[in-house]
Design an enzyme around this catalytic site. Sequence first.
Site, mmCIF file in Angstrom:
data_model
loop_
_atom_site.group_PDB
_atom_site.id
_atom_site.type_symbol
_atom_site.label_atom_id
_atom_site.label_comp_id
_atom_site.label_asym_id
_atom_site.label_seq_id
_atom_site.Cartn_x
_atom_site.Cartn_y
_atom_site.Cartn_z
ATOM 1 C CB CYS A 1 -22.411 0.245 5.837
ATOM 2 S SG CYS A 1 -22.730 -1.170 4.797
ATOM 3 C CE LYS B 1 -18.585 3.411 -1.867
ATOM 4 N NZ LYS B 1 -19.911 2.846 -1.677
ATOM 5 C CG ASP C 1 -14.454 6.883 4.187
ATOM 6 O OD1 ASP C 1 -14.398 6.923 2.942
ATOM 7 O OD2 ASP C 1 -15.291 6.193 4.816
ATOM 8 C CD GLN D 1 -20.652 7.925 -0.859
ATOM 9 O OE1 GLN D 1 -21.022 8.504 -1.882
ATOM 10 N NE2 GLN D 1 -20.884 6.637 -0.670
ATOM 11 C CG HIS E 1 -19.308 2.891 5.289
ATOM 12 N ND1 HIS E 1 -18.722 1.651 5.401
ATOM 13 C CD2 HIS E 1 -20.219 2.786 4.289
ATOM 14 C CE1 HIS E 1 -19.263 0.828 4.499
ATOM 15 N NE2 HIS E 1 -20.179 1.492 3.820
HETATM 16 C C1 LIG Z 1 -18.345 6.784 3.300
HETATM 17 C C2 LIG Z 1 -17.985 5.390 2.886
HETATM 18 N N1 LIG Z 1 -16.897 4.808 3.410
HETATM 19 C C3 LIG Z 1 -16.520 3.574 3.061
HETATM 20 C C4 LIG Z 1 -17.240 2.829 2.169
HETATM 21 C C5 LIG Z 1 -16.786 1.450 1.832
HETATM 22 O O1 LIG Z 1 -16.484 1.321 0.489
HETATM 23 P P1 LIG Z 1 -16.136 -0.114 -0.109
HETATM 24 O O2 LIG Z 1 -17.257 -0.995 0.294
HETATM 25 O O3 LIG Z 1 -16.051 0.124 -1.570
HETATM 26 O O4 LIG Z 1 -14.847 -0.511 0.496
HETATM 27 C C6 LIG Z 1 -18.390 3.387 1.603
HETATM 28 C C7 LIG Z 1 -19.206 2.620 0.646
HETATM 29 O O5 LIG Z 1 -20.326 2.220 0.869
HETATM 30 C C8 LIG Z 1 -18.771 4.696 1.977
HETATM 31 O O6 LIG Z 1 -19.865 5.273 1.464
#
Ligand SMILES: Cc1ncc(COP(=O)(O)O)c(C=O)c1O
Lengths: 156, 424
Positions: free
Chosen positions: B380, B240, B214, B217, B137
């Site tokens: 993203c 989430k 990270d 998910q 992401h």
């Molecule tokens: C794998 C992953 N990393 C990071 C993020 C970023 O999360 P946030 O926008 O809540 O900081 C997301 C969310 O879309 C994600 O799915």
Amino acid sequence: MQLESMYQEIILDHYRRPHHKGLQELYDVEVHHVNPTCGDEVTVRVRITADGAHVVDEISYDGLGCSISQASTSVMTDLVSGKPLEEALAVQQEFLTLMQSKGADIADTDIDEDLLEDAVAFVGVSRYPARIKCALLGWMAFKDAAAQAVAAKEQT
Amino acid sequence: MSTLLGLDVTRIKADFPILSRTVRDGRRLVYLDSGATSQKPVQVLDAERAFYTQHNAAVHRGAHQLAEEATDAYESARATIAAFIGAQPDEIVFTKNATEGINLVAYAMSNATTAGPESARFVVGPGDSIVVTEMEHHANLVPWQMLAQRTGATLRWLGLTDDGRLDLSNLDEVVDATTKMVAFVHQSNVLGTINPVETLVRRAREVGALVLVDACQSVPHQSTDVHAIGADFLVFSGHKMLGPLGIGVLWGRPELLAAMPPFLTGGSMIEVVHMEGSTFAAPPQRFEAGVPMAAQAVGLAAACDYLTSIGMDAVAAHEHELTGRAIEGLSALPGVRIIGPVTTEARGGAVSFVVDGIHPHDVGQVLDDRGVEVRVGHHCAWPLTRRYGVPATTRATFYLYNDAADVDALVDAVKAAQAFFGSA
Ligand SMILES: Cc1ncc(COP(=O)(O)O)c(C=O)c1O
């Protein structure tokens, strides 16, 4: 089912059989615009005449994206092609107003349908905030290209 | 139809008021975008409301009764959330979201350049490398690009295989003696792929690199034990996992947090302040500058309690079932191609796909018209979509409140899109 009001036949026709698609060799300016939220992209090439009217005498594009962004760009090229820049930009401005109309009945607005011709078909898009940027992609690229083309002509 | 493997989805749905509303002229809401953000049960909303109606005050400031209660609520929430991932309370730092958690570590690493000798192990510079993967992401990619730019370090990445897995064939070359940080996603938000944490951590350890996972998910969808994962840092977002917006978590090994310089500075994170300079509090306060989001912490703790009461293994099994059904249903449609693993092995509930001849935006529009809410675009993870040669995908993500009928509504809606655009 509101889909038909959004995807009017004109839009689907332009999507399936786009006009002015395929970059042409005759151009003053080339611009590349992307929609960072979805990755749609369009490249527009424009040539204007050197006289004061700056008639759009060549326009072509290539792009990648949804039916709305691609059909809208195709319709745009039809509408600006052969017009003096001032008129072309007036259509561009009217299209912007249409996109900001939030799905209002055109009769209730000041929008000039005659000016917009086929582009009126995109009225349904204005009800979907997430899609407005799609519809505007090619039009904003044209505006940008036009400004650059004028600047280039005035330099020489 | 709504009970799969023991989860009483009908009962669960009743806890989520939003799921009983309709969309687009009376359509039943089929919410398949929990990967972007999940819906919230009344238990979470009530907990947040109770904080505001009964205990609201600025946390860690003041000695009046409300301040004591608010601080207690905030710190109890920390304990609950820490326990949810098998950690100690002092090992977790509250952030705005996962993005901020990753930035916190990346900025702390560049701040280490000018901090004391205790933070030497965070310093990166020319000749060092930072390793990510091609499936990150943007939140776990751009902060590392920027760290590399600020410090002169080099960014490297592991590529992907055609079937949606990490390509580990050159792991030993990509992660080498120059590597100072290996940052990777536990479960891909686009492909659904669950990455082999153990292999990656083992290689990072061999070369003495730090590891950041990270877990945005994964923490919401499977039982998580930070010690079993074995990384140095792990981040996730509360929104989430049934929790409120505006709160995320950074877990760090205590000895690393203790040696790490701060990122954001100001009130609450100091030890002693003079005009000439200041010293900093111990973690986690060192990394929580300003009045914190106490109500959101309380809400997130309620979300953890909710998930725990249902059982994370049951949640994971339920999503596994839905994912299998979605893969099967979508694969059976001519002209539909799944981007990511087509088996449910080492895979979570994000199912991305493309439909021949129909742009994902247009697919999404038809789905939306039928009340099926999915995400379209590059999610993203632009380099990832580019890697698979598609401009964008349509993505469905599942959670504990989805059922087989939701999956079937998705498959039917994709068929409707094909019919509408005349492509099948
Ligand atoms: C794998 C992953 N990393 C990071 C993020 C970023 O999360 P946030 O926008 O809540 O900081 C997301 C969310 O879309 C994600 O799915």
